[in-house]
Design a protein around this motif. Structure first.
Motif, PDB file in Angstrom:
ATOM      1  N   ARG A  47      -1.186  -5.210   2.789  1.00 35.56           N
ATOM      2  CA  ARG A  47      -2.492  -5.859   2.948  1.00 35.56           C
ATOM      3  C   ARG A  47      -2.322  -7.360   2.712  1.00 35.56           C
ATOM      4  O   ARG A  47      -1.726  -7.794   1.728  1.00 35.56           O
ATOM      5  CB  ARG A  47      -3.494  -5.282   1.945  1.00 35.56           C
ATOM      6  CG  ARG A  47      -4.852  -5.977   1.913  1.00 35.56           C
ATOM      7  CD  ARG A  47      -5.028  -6.756   0.624  1.00 35.56           C
ATOM      8  NE  ARG A  47      -6.310  -7.440   0.550  1.00 35.56           N
ATOM      9  CZ  ARG A  47      -7.232  -7.189  -0.351  1.00 35.56           C
ATOM     10  NH1 ARG A  47      -7.013  -6.262  -1.264  1.00 35.56           N
ATOM     11  NH2 ARG A  47      -8.353  -7.874  -0.350  1.00 35.56           N
ATOM     12  N   SER A  48      -2.800  -8.164   3.651  1.00 32.11           N
ATOM     13  CA  SER A  48      -2.681  -9.623   3.535  1.00 32.11           C
ATOM     14  C   SER A  48      -3.921 -10.187   2.859  1.00 32.11           C
ATOM     15  O   SER A  48      -4.990  -9.592   2.841  1.00 32.11           O
ATOM     16  CB  SER A  48      -2.539 -10.253   4.922  1.00 32.11           C
ATOM     17  OG  SER A  48      -3.768 -10.183   5.616  1.00 32.11           O
ATOM     18  N   ASN A  49      -3.735 -11.360   2.304  1.00 29.13           N
ATOM     19  CA  ASN A  49      -4.878 -12.089   1.756  1.00 29.13           C
ATOM     20  C   ASN A  49      -4.486 -13.552   1.724  1.00 29.13           C
ATOM     21  O   ASN A  49      -3.785 -13.984   0.820  1.00 29.13           O
ATOM     22  CB  ASN A  49      -5.230 -11.583   0.355  1.00 29.13           C
ATOM     23  CG  ASN A  49      -6.565 -12.143  -0.128  1.00 29.13           C
ATOM     24  OD1 ASN A  49      -6.821 -13.327   0.014  1.00 29.13           O
ATOM     25  ND2 ASN A  49      -7.391 -11.296  -0.691  1.00 29.13           N
ATOM     26  N   ASP A 109      -7.832 -11.274   6.027  1.00 30.43           N
ATOM     27  CA  ASP A 109      -7.747 -10.090   5.163  1.00 30.43           C
ATOM     28  C   ASP A 109      -7.574  -8.881   6.069  1.00 30.43           C
ATOM     29  O   ASP A 109      -8.535  -8.379   6.632  1.00 30.43           O
ATOM     30  CB  ASP A 109      -9.012  -9.960   4.328  1.00 30.43           C
ATOM     31  CG  ASP A 109      -8.814  -9.092   3.105  1.00 30.43           C
ATOM     32  OD1 ASP A 109      -7.715  -8.525   2.957  1.00 30.43           O
ATOM     33  OD2 ASP A 109      -9.739  -8.984   2.301  1.00 30.43           O
ATOM     34  N   ASP A 110      -6.339  -8.420   6.220  1.00 30.10           N
ATOM     35  CA  ASP A 110      -6.047  -7.355   7.167  1.00 30.10           C
ATOM     36  C   ASP A 110      -4.956  -6.447   6.616  1.00 30.10           C
ATOM     37  O   ASP A 110      -4.288  -6.773   5.624  1.00 30.10           O
ATOM     38  CB  ASP A 110      -5.583  -7.933   8.511  1.00 30.10           C
ATOM     39  CG  ASP A 110      -6.695  -8.662   9.251  1.00 30.10           C
ATOM     40  OD1 ASP A 110      -7.540  -7.970   9.843  1.00 30.10           O
ATOM     41  OD2 ASP A 110      -6.711  -9.898   9.216  1.00 30.10           O
ATOM     42  N   LEU A 111      -4.751  -5.310   7.292  1.00 33.76           N
ATOM     43  CA  LEU A 111      -3.643  -4.417   6.995  1.00 33.76           C
ATOM     44  C   LEU A 111      -2.585  -4.559   8.079  1.00 33.76           C
ATOM     45  O   LEU A 111      -2.916  -4.689   9.265  1.00 33.76           O
ATOM     46  CB  LEU A 111      -4.118  -2.961   6.916  1.00 33.76           C
ATOM     47  CG  LEU A 111      -5.076  -2.625   5.772  1.00 33.76           C
ATOM     48  CD1 LEU A 111      -5.467  -1.156   5.835  1.00 33.76           C
ATOM     49  CD2 LEU A 111      -4.482  -2.956   4.419  1.00 33.76           C
ATOM     50  N   THR A 131      -5.580  -3.915  11.824  1.00 29.52           N
ATOM     51  CA  THR A 131      -7.039  -3.931  11.677  1.00 29.52           C
ATOM     52  C   THR A 131      -7.696  -5.022  12.510  1.00 29.52           C
ATOM     53  O   THR A 131      -8.848  -5.351  12.281  1.00 29.52           O
ATOM     54  CB  THR A 131      -7.412  -4.113  10.193  1.00 29.52           C
ATOM     55  OG1 THR A 131      -6.743  -5.265   9.665  1.00 29.52           O
ATOM     56  CG2 THR A 131      -7.018  -2.906   9.388  1.00 29.52           C
ATOM     57  N   VAL A 135       0.827  -1.205   0.000  1.00 29.39           N
ATOM     58  CA  VAL A 135       0.000   0.000   0.000  1.00 29.39           C
ATOM     59  C   VAL A 135       0.866   1.261   0.000  1.00 29.39           C
ATOM     60  O   VAL A 135       0.637   2.180  -0.782  1.00 29.39           O
ATOM     61  CB  VAL A 135      -0.969   0.019   1.201  1.00 29.39           C
ATOM     62  CG1 VAL A 135      -1.795   1.306   1.212  1.00 29.39           C
ATOM     63  CG2 VAL A 135      -1.884  -1.202   1.160  1.00 29.39           C
ATOM     64  N   ALA A 175      -7.080   1.053  -0.789  1.00 29.22           N
ATOM     65  CA  ALA A 175      -6.497   1.549   0.455  1.00 29.22           C
ATOM     66  C   ALA A 175      -5.450   2.590   0.111  1.00 29.22           C
ATOM     67  O   ALA A 175      -4.790   2.506  -0.929  1.00 29.22           O
ATOM     68  CB  ALA A 175      -5.872   0.412   1.267  1.00 29.22           C
ATOM     69  N   ILE A 180     -11.585  -6.749   2.437  1.00 30.60           N
ATOM     70  CA  ILE A 180     -11.041  -5.571   1.777  1.00 30.60           C
ATOM     71  C   ILE A 180     -11.189  -5.731   0.272  1.00 30.60           C
ATOM     72  O   ILE A 180     -10.968  -6.813  -0.279  1.00 30.60           O
ATOM     73  CB  ILE A 180      -9.571  -5.364   2.180  1.00 30.60           C
ATOM     74  CG1 ILE A 180      -9.472  -5.168   3.701  1.00 30.60           C
ATOM     75  CG2 ILE A 180      -8.972  -4.177   1.461  1.00 30.60           C
ATOM     76  CD1 ILE A 180      -8.057  -5.040   4.208  1.00 30.60           C
ATOM     77  N   TYR A 230      -9.420   2.210   4.062  1.00 28.90           N
ATOM     78  CA  TYR A 230      -9.573   1.051   3.183  1.00 28.90           C
ATOM     79  C   TYR A 230     -11.055   0.813   2.933  1.00 28.90           C
ATOM     80  O   TYR A 230     -11.903   1.051   3.805  1.00 28.90           O
ATOM     81  CB  TYR A 230      -8.889  -0.203   3.745  1.00 28.90           C
ATOM     82  CG  TYR A 230      -9.462  -0.760   5.029  1.00 28.90           C
ATOM     83  CD1 TYR A 230     -10.459  -1.738   5.012  1.00 28.90           C
ATOM     84  CD2 TYR A 230      -8.972  -0.344   6.262  1.00 28.90           C
ATOM     85  CE1 TYR A 230     -10.962  -2.265   6.187  1.00 28.90           C
ATOM     86  CE2 TYR A 230      -9.464  -0.864   7.443  1.00 28.90           C
ATOM     87  CZ  TYR A 230     -10.459  -1.835   7.400  1.00 28.90           C
ATOM     88  OH  TYR A 230     -10.967  -2.354   8.566  1.00 28.90           O
TER      89      TYR A 230
END
Length: 504
Positions: free
Chosen positions: A314-316, A327-329, A343, A303, A371, A364, A382
């Motif tokens: 950002r994870s996925n 799904d977080d930052l 998050t 980001v 974001a 997200i 986001y």
């Protein structure tokens, strides 16, 4: 005895005038005139932020400042639009898309004058990037922004300059505006890539279109001096970043972002391995091309740079079950590779290491601009939708979430509920230059389909949660919104042209 000025000899008159001026000056020091009195200032009254503000009824304003028809040269209907304002707010570039084909216009926001952004040899352009001073615009030329990208061009002051040949895409200006970075693909050389040398002949050969190995090169272009040869900064095919534990060879670079001091570049790395799941990571390299490092081989997106030198990512992660979806930052420390969840309620439960943490209740978004960091890098937004979308079921809520860095309780949320995809949606968020957050709330527009199925589109323009203008846009479909940096104007792209509105 009275003396009248008319009958008094002139020496005495002069003395009298001087005496009067002296008396006036002395008295002026003791008694201020009304203009010299300090005027009172009204103290600002703080107010509590509302997590989900109740939006007031909009106030209708006058007709748009400009209504500018634009000609479609792609030979097929436009499907979407992207708007990029110059940092000085004087101009804007509008790119229309039909599949992977792109067409860009340059507009003067002060006069309404428009120009086609095409190269000297008549190629259309897309994937534009403004220089920090707003005086230069870089763009990718080609007949197709997927398989027929044919070089990097610079547009400035009516001049056009070809900077680099080849299949490039992501463009990033250095903070001082002197250098342009591009991620480019490689020419197919048969059994092995070309040697990494900087001779003019090798530079020319290595920058040809190909794409066999993906965007595996980072090119540094001195945009201030057009006669200086571009430098191949990094070649991930010849110098791959390898995760030895997993055996993954990352050979594709994307989404390069300069550090605020211009000394480093962070970028995403991806693997072209034919695997079921996309293999991704984050890497950095010094501005001179030295010391490339793989920071994380977890599947994360980049980001931006945080104020303390960490990276906002950002994870996925999806391991096959909804309970294992995350799904977080995160704040990623380049020095240690450690991450801090920004998050999640429990920051010590790291889903990148333990899938039992499950995921955020919000998914997200994957759309561009999902974001972004504020100008001072201390806040981020986001966009998100309901987590049920992961399983393919329909979600009925949109979120626009604002958090702080370092993390605090000062988290803002804007949300809408909708019964069908064309209900109330939150779209096109953007940080303004002064740190305010602007976004759009639409009714009647389906962002997934890119259309207004009921033939009516209502657009509400909001800054810091307050509606500043509302417009009925009608049935136009190729929709896009762009905010001027100072928040005084907004541009709406439609399938016939662009509307530029003034904002109170």
């Amino acid at each position: 005895m009275k003396y009248h000025l008319r009958s008094t000899p002139w020496p005495f008159t002069l003395l009298a005038l001087l005496a009067a001026l002296l008396l006036a000056a002395c008295s002026g020091q003791d008694t201020p005139t009304p203009q010299q009195q300090p005027s009172p200032t009204q103290a600002a009254t703080p107010f509590a932020a509302q997590p989900t503000p109740t939006l007031p009824a909009p106030t209708r304003v006058s007709s748009p400042d400009f209504t500018l028809p634009l000609e479609n040269r792609l030979g097929t209907e436009w499907q979407r639009a992207e708007i990029a304002w110059s940092p000085d707010g004087h101009n804007l570039a509008i790119t229309y898309w039909a599949g992977w084909r792109a067409q860009t216009f340059l507009l003067d926001a002060r006069t309404g004058e428009t120009a086609d952004l095409v190269t000297d040899d008549g190629l259309e352009t897309g994937l534009v990037a403004w220089s920090p001073d707003g005086k230069r615009l870089a763009a990718i030329a080609g007949n197709d922004m997927d398989t027929e990208r044919l070089g990097v061009w610079l547009f400035a002051g009516g001049r056009k300059l070809r900077l680099l040949d080849g299949a490039c895409e992501d463009l990033a200006w250095s903070p001082d505006g002197a250098t342009l970075l591009a991620t480019c693909e490689l020419y197919y050389w048969g059994s092995s890539p070309p040697p990494l040398d900087q001779s003019p002949g090798a530079l020319k050969r290595a920058s040809q279109q190909g794409g066999v190995w993906g965007g595996g090169q980072l090119w540094r272009i001195q945009a201030q001096a057009g006669d200086q040869a571009p430098q191949r900064l990094l070649d991930l095919v010849q110098l791959p970043l390898v995760t030895f534990g997993a055996g993954t060879r990352f050979d594709t670079a994307r989404n390069a972002i300069w550090s605020p001091d211009g000394q480093q570049v962070a970028f995403e790395v991806r693997s072209e391995d034919k695997a079921l799941a996309l293999k991704m990571g984050i890497a950095t390299v010094n501005a001179d091309g030295s010391s490339p490092r793989l920071l994380s081989s977890k599947p994360v997106w980049l980001v931006g740079w945080l104020p303390d030198g960490k990276l906002l990512v950002r994870s996925n992660v999806f391991a096959g079950q909804i309970a294992q979806y995350t799904d977080d930052l995160f704040a990623l420390d380049p020095a240690t590779g450690l991450v801090e969840n920004l998050t999640r309620v429990d920051p010590y439960c790291d889903p990148l290491q333990n899938t039992r943490c499950q995921g955020a209740r919000r998914q997200i978004l994957n759309t561009p601009g999902y974001a972004a960091l504020s100008p001072d890098k201390r806040r981020y937004y986001y966009g998100a939708t309901g987590r049920s979308d992961v399983t393919g079921s329909q979600s009925n809520q949109d979120w626009l979430v604002v958090g702080t860095y370092p993390p605090s309780d000062l988290v803002m949320e804007y949300s809408t509920n909708y019964q069908d995809p064309a209900g109330e949606r939150l779209l096109y968020p953007a940080w303004l230059a002064d740190g305010r957050l602007a976004h759009v709330q639409t009714t009647g527009y389906d962002p997934q389909a890119g259309a207004a199925p009921q033939g009516s589109l209502t657009v509400r323009l909001l800054i810091n949660g307050k509606i500043v203008r509302q417009e009925e846009v009608g049935t136009w479909e190729a929709f896009g919104v762009g905010w001027s940096p100072d928040g005084s104007r907004v541009a709406l792209a439609t399938d016939f042209g662009v509307l530029i509105y003034g904002l109170p």
